[in-house]
Design an enzyme around this catalytic site. Sequence first.
Site, mmCIF file in Angstrom:
data_model
loop_
_atom_site.group_PDB
_atom_site.id
_atom_site.type_symbol
_atom_site.label_atom_id
_atom_site.label_comp_id
_atom_site.label_asym_id
_atom_site.label_seq_id
_atom_site.Cartn_x
_atom_site.Cartn_y
_atom_site.Cartn_z
ATOM 1 C CG ASP A 30 37.648 71.933 61.111
ATOM 2 O OD1 ASP A 30 38.399 73.008 61.195
ATOM 3 O OD2 ASP A 30 37.584 71.587 60.487
ATOM 4 C CG ASP A 72 39.544 60.465 55.434
ATOM 5 O OD1 ASP A 72 39.684 61.373 54.613
ATOM 6 O OD2 ASP A 72 38.553 59.667 56.583
ATOM 7 C CG HIS A 82 38.247 64.839 56.917
ATOM 8 N ND1 HIS A 82 38.917 63.370 56.895
ATOM 9 C CD2 HIS A 82 38.508 65.313 56.609
ATOM 10 C CE1 HIS A 82 39.872 64.600 57.511
ATOM 11 N NE2 HIS A 82 39.511 65.785 57.554
ATOM 12 C CD GLU A 106 37.438 62.175 60.231
ATOM 13 O OE1 GLU A 106 37.820 61.861 59.074
ATOM 14 O OE2 GLU A 106 38.329 61.765 61.512
#
Length: 264
Positions: free
Chosen positions: A72, A141, A143, A148
Site C-alpha cells: 500500500d 482493528d 485490517h 479497513e
Amino acid sequence: MKIVIRNNSSEGSLWAAHYIARKINEKAARTSEPFVLGLCTGSTPIETYAELIRMVKAGEVSFKNVISFNMDEYVGLPESHPESYHSFMHKNLFDHIDEPAENIHILNGNAADPVAECAAYEKAIVDAGGFDLFLGGVGEDGHIAFNEPFSSLKSRTRVVTLTYDTRVVNARFFDGDYTKVPAQALTVGVATVLSSKEVVILAFGHKKARALKDAIEGPISHYCTLSGLQDHPAGTIVCDELSVSELKVSSYRYFKAVEEAEGC
Ligand code: GLP
C-alpha cells in the site's frame, strides 16, 4: 491457519526472516523463476527486515531474483516524504539488499489516474507469476494492508478511504496530528493478498490482541479483514505472547501443542 507463538517480538521477527529466506532459497534451488514476494510497512516488520539485511550481507540469502510488490501507499504524500511507504521501504530494506531496482514495485499514491495505477499493479503481479509469499502486518482493528473494516474480502487493488481509527493510530508518525495523516491510500485488496501461495502475518504486542482474537476465533467477516486468512490453505500468523493474550486458553494451548508436535 497456523499460529506461531514466540516469547517476544524479536524472536517472532527472527522466525519470520529465516522462514522467508528459506523459502527464497528453496525456490532458487529448484528453478530460475523469480520469487515473488509481497511486503508490508509499519513498525512491526522492521526487525524482520533488519535480519533479512544481515542475512543478505552474510551471503545467507539473495534478493537478486526476487520481485517484490508492496501492499500500500498513502495518496497524495510525496514519495520523498519521510513517512511515505516508499521512504520507509528504502530506508528499512531496499537500500541495504541486492534486489534490483527494476524488481521493486510500490503503488504510486500520486498517480494522475489512480484507478489505472491500481489496475496496472494487479496486472504486473499476474505478469510476474503471482505471489509466492505475502508478508503482512495487521492494524489494531484487524485490517490487512489498508483494507479497513467493511472492505470486501474479494477486493483487489484500489483507492480506499482510511478510518478515523487508522488515522489516529498512524498519527504517531505525523507529529501526533491525525489530520496530517493522508485520508486516502492505494492498497492491494484482501483477495490480492489471499491470491498468494502463502501468507505470513506478523502481529506483536498487546495492542494487536483484539485483532488476533477476532481474526483467529471470530467468524470470517469484512469487519476484520484479516479473518479472510481463515479461508487460505497456507496462512500463518507469527505472534508474541502479548498479542495472543485475548485468545481462549484452549486455543492458545492447542497452537502451542501443534508447534511442539510439528516443530516450527
Ligand atoms: C498500516 C499499514 C498496515 C500495517 C499496519 C500496522 O495500517 N497499512 O499494512 O500492518 O499499519 O502497523 P504497525 O506495524 O506499525 O502496527
